[in-house]
Design a protein around this motif. Structure first.
Motif, PDB file in Angstrom:
ATOM      1  N   GLU A   1      -4.126  14.408  -6.233  1.00  0.00           N
ATOM      2  CA  GLU A   1      -3.802  13.047  -5.811  1.00  0.00           C
ATOM      3  C   GLU A   1      -3.991  12.060  -6.964  1.00  0.00           C
ATOM      4  O   GLU A   1      -3.142  11.214  -7.224  1.00  0.00           O
ATOM      5  CB  GLU A   1      -4.678  12.639  -4.630  1.00  0.00           C
ATOM      6  CG  GLU A   1      -4.295  11.309  -4.039  1.00  0.00           C
ATOM      7  CD  GLU A   1      -5.088  10.989  -2.786  1.00  0.00           C
ATOM      8  OE1 GLU A   1      -5.476   9.815  -2.644  1.00  0.00           O
ATOM      9  OE2 GLU A   1      -5.311  11.896  -1.970  1.00  0.00           O
ATOM     10  N   ALA A   2      -5.093  12.180  -7.679  1.00  0.00           N
ATOM     11  CA  ALA A   2      -5.358  11.283  -8.810  1.00  0.00           C
ATOM     12  C   ALA A   2      -4.328  11.482  -9.912  1.00  0.00           C
ATOM     13  O   ALA A   2      -3.881  10.505 -10.531  1.00  0.00           O
ATOM     14  CB  ALA A   2      -6.768  11.515  -9.345  1.00  0.00           C
TER      15      ALA A   2
ATOM     16  N   LYS B   1       5.279  21.683  -7.923  1.00  0.00           N
ATOM     17  CA  LYS B   1       6.624  21.680  -8.507  1.00  0.00           C
ATOM     18  C   LYS B   1       6.562  21.546 -10.021  1.00  0.00           C
ATOM     19  O   LYS B   1       7.397  22.090 -10.736  1.00  0.00           O
ATOM     20  CB  LYS B   1       7.452  20.539  -7.917  1.00  0.00           C
ATOM     21  CG  LYS B   1       7.928  20.807  -6.524  1.00  0.00           C
ATOM     22  CD  LYS B   1       8.734  19.633  -6.001  1.00  0.00           C
ATOM     23  CE  LYS B   1       9.112  19.839  -4.551  1.00  0.00           C
ATOM     24  NZ  LYS B   1       9.838  18.667  -4.022  1.00  0.00           N
ATOM     25  N   ARG B   2       5.588  20.797 -10.498  1.00  0.00           N
ATOM     26  CA  ARG B   2       5.475  20.566 -11.945  1.00  0.00           C
ATOM     27  C   ARG B   2       4.897  21.757 -12.695  1.00  0.00           C
ATOM     28  O   ARG B   2       5.329  22.070 -13.789  1.00  0.00           O
ATOM     29  CB  ARG B   2       4.594  19.349 -12.223  1.00  0.00           C
ATOM     30  CG  ARG B   2       5.166  18.060 -11.775  1.00  0.00           C
ATOM     31  CD  ARG B   2       6.206  17.629 -12.736  1.00  0.00           C
ATOM     32  NE  ARG B   2       6.631  16.277 -12.429  1.00  0.00           N
ATOM     33  CZ  ARG B   2       7.532  15.655 -13.114  1.00  0.00           C
ATOM     34  NH1 ARG B   2       8.095  16.222 -14.133  1.00  0.00           N
ATOM     35  NH2 ARG B   2       7.883  14.447 -12.772  1.00  0.00           N
ATOM     36  N   VAL B   3       3.895  22.420 -12.117  1.00  0.00           N
ATOM     37  CA  VAL B   3       3.184  23.474 -12.858  1.00  0.00           C
ATOM     38  C   VAL B   3       3.272  24.844 -12.208  1.00  0.00           C
ATOM     39  O   VAL B   3       2.744  25.808 -12.760  1.00  0.00           O
ATOM     40  CB  VAL B   3       1.699  23.103 -13.069  1.00  0.00           C
ATOM     41  CG1 VAL B   3       1.554  21.859 -13.900  1.00  0.00           C
ATOM     42  CG2 VAL B   3       0.962  22.984 -11.762  1.00  0.00           C
TER      43      VAL B   3
ATOM     44  N   VAL C   1       0.879  -1.169   0.000  1.00  0.00           N
ATOM     45  CA  VAL C   1       0.000   0.000   0.000  1.00  0.00           C
ATOM     46  C   VAL C   1       0.911   1.212   0.000  1.00  0.00           C
ATOM     47  O   VAL C   1       1.789   1.330   0.858  1.00  0.00           O
ATOM     48  CB  VAL C   1      -0.922   0.028   1.240  1.00  0.00           C
ATOM     49  CG1 VAL C   1      -1.729   1.304   1.274  1.00  0.00           C
ATOM     50  CG2 VAL C   1      -1.832  -1.187   1.260  1.00  0.00           C
ATOM     51  N   ILE C   2       0.746   2.094  -0.967  1.00  0.00           N
ATOM     52  CA  ILE C   2       1.552   3.305  -1.058  1.00  0.00           C
ATOM     53  C   ILE C   2       0.620   4.490  -0.892  1.00  0.00           C
ATOM     54  O   ILE C   2      -0.313   4.667  -1.679  1.00  0.00           O
ATOM     55  CB  ILE C   2       2.282   3.401  -2.412  1.00  0.00           C
ATOM     56  CG1 ILE C   2       3.207   2.198  -2.593  1.00  0.00           C
ATOM     57  CG2 ILE C   2       3.048   4.714  -2.523  1.00  0.00           C
ATOM     58  CD1 ILE C   2       3.778   2.064  -3.982  1.00  0.00           C
ATOM     59  N   GLU C   3       0.855   5.288   0.134  1.00  0.00           N
ATOM     60  CA  GLU C   3       0.047   6.484   0.365  1.00  0.00           C
ATOM     61  C   GLU C   3       0.876   7.697  -0.048  1.00  0.00           C
ATOM     62  O   GLU C   3       1.939   7.951   0.517  1.00  0.00           O
ATOM     63  CB  GLU C   3      -0.341   6.588   1.840  1.00  0.00           C
ATOM     64  CG  GLU C   3      -1.155   7.819   2.156  1.00  0.00           C
ATOM     65  CD  GLU C   3      -1.485   7.938   3.632  1.00  0.00           C
ATOM     66  OE1 GLU C   3      -2.333   8.765   3.953  1.00  0.00           O
ATOM     67  OE2 GLU C   3      -0.894   7.210   4.455  1.00  0.00           O
ATOM     68  N   VAL C   4       0.420   8.424  -1.037  1.00  0.00           N
ATOM     69  CA  VAL C   4       1.098   9.646  -1.454  1.00  0.00           C
ATOM     70  C   VAL C   4       0.658  10.757  -0.504  1.00  0.00           C
ATOM     71  O   VAL C   4      -0.528  11.073  -0.419  1.00  0.00           O
ATOM     72  CB  VAL C   4       0.754  10.010  -2.913  1.00  0.00           C
ATOM     73  CG1 VAL C   4       1.406  11.324  -3.307  1.00  0.00           C
ATOM     74  CG2 VAL C   4       1.176   8.894  -3.857  1.00  0.00           C
ATOM     75  N   THR C   5       1.612  11.324   0.203  1.00  0.00           N
ATOM     76  CA  THR C   5       1.269  12.313   1.226  1.00  0.00           C
ATOM     77  C   THR C   5       1.573  13.749   0.804  1.00  0.00           C
ATOM     78  O   THR C   5       1.270  14.676   1.550  1.00  0.00           O
ATOM     79  CB  THR C   5       2.023  12.010   2.541  1.00  0.00           C
ATOM     80  OG1 THR C   5       3.424  12.017   2.285  1.00  0.00           O
ATOM     81  CG2 THR C   5       1.599  10.654   3.107  1.00  0.00           C
ATOM     82  N   ASN C   6       2.143  13.934  -0.369  1.00  0.00           N
ATOM     83  CA  ASN C   6       2.474  15.290  -0.808  1.00  0.00           C
ATOM     84  C   ASN C   6       2.060  15.563  -2.249  1.00  0.00           C
ATOM     85  O   ASN C   6       2.767  16.233  -2.997  1.00  0.00           O
ATOM     86  CB  ASN C   6       3.976  15.544  -0.641  1.00  0.00           C
ATOM     87  CG  ASN C   6       4.821  14.727  -1.592  1.00  0.00           C
ATOM     88  OD1 ASN C   6       4.396  13.664  -2.057  1.00  0.00           O
ATOM     89  ND2 ASN C   6       6.011  15.199  -1.891  1.00  0.00           N
ATOM     90  N   ALA C   7       0.900  15.084  -2.639  1.00  0.00           N
ATOM     91  CA  ALA C   7       0.452  15.218  -4.030  1.00  0.00           C
ATOM     92  C   ALA C   7       0.375  16.674  -4.472  1.00  0.00           C
ATOM     93  O   ALA C   7       0.803  17.023  -5.572  1.00  0.00           O
ATOM     94  CB  ALA C   7      -0.906  14.541  -4.211  1.00  0.00           C
ATOM     95  N   ARG C   8      -0.148  17.551  -3.626  1.00  0.00           N
ATOM     96  CA  ARG C   8      -0.263  18.967  -4.011  1.00  0.00           C
ATOM     97  C   ARG C   8       1.119  19.588  -4.242  1.00  0.00           C
ATOM     98  O   ARG C   8       1.299  20.385  -5.166  1.00  0.00           O
ATOM     99  CB  ARG C   8      -1.041  19.750  -2.974  1.00  0.00           C
ATOM    100  CG  ARG C   8      -2.530  19.327  -2.948  1.00  0.00           C
ATOM    101  CD  ARG C   8      -3.405  20.340  -2.246  1.00  0.00           C
ATOM    102  NE  ARG C   8      -3.529  21.614  -2.938  1.00  0.00           N
ATOM    103  CZ  ARG C   8      -4.342  21.854  -3.971  1.00  0.00           C
ATOM    104  NH1 ARG C   8      -5.089  20.900  -4.467  1.00  0.00           N
ATOM    105  NH2 ARG C   8      -4.410  23.045  -4.516  1.00  0.00           N
TER     106      ARG C   8
END
Length: 83
Positions: A32-33, A15-17, A3-10
């Motif tokens: 997140e999606a 950083k990308r945009v 199980v991988i929980e992404v905790t910094n999606a925002r």
């Protein structure tokens, strides 16, 4: 099972945009999606290279509670079968 929980999606999207892009995309795109889709693609590629067969799910609604509990229900957003 992993199980991988992404905790910094925002932060990843920021950083990308950039901050302005994040604000504009934030009303339209679920950060997140978006990050999970990118991770799914990377995992699929890596698994194929290693010859790993797996089902990888991107799910909505699941949350880790501490280190010992996983809260459900689960709504599957995306699924890949790697053969």
């Amino acid at each position: 099972m992993l199980v991988i929980e992404v905790t910094n999606a925002r932060e990843v999207v920021r950083k990308r945009v950039g901050r302005l892009g994040e604000r504009l995309l934030g009303t339209v795109v679920d950060a997140e999606a978006q990050v999970e889709r990118a991770l799914l693609q990377e995992l699929e590629t890596a698994f194929r290279e290693f010859g790993i067969q797996a089902r990888i799910y991107s799910v909505e609604g699941m949350q880790m509670i501490g280190r010992s509990h996983l809260e459900l229900p689960v709504t599957v957003r995306d699924q890949r079968t790697v053969d």
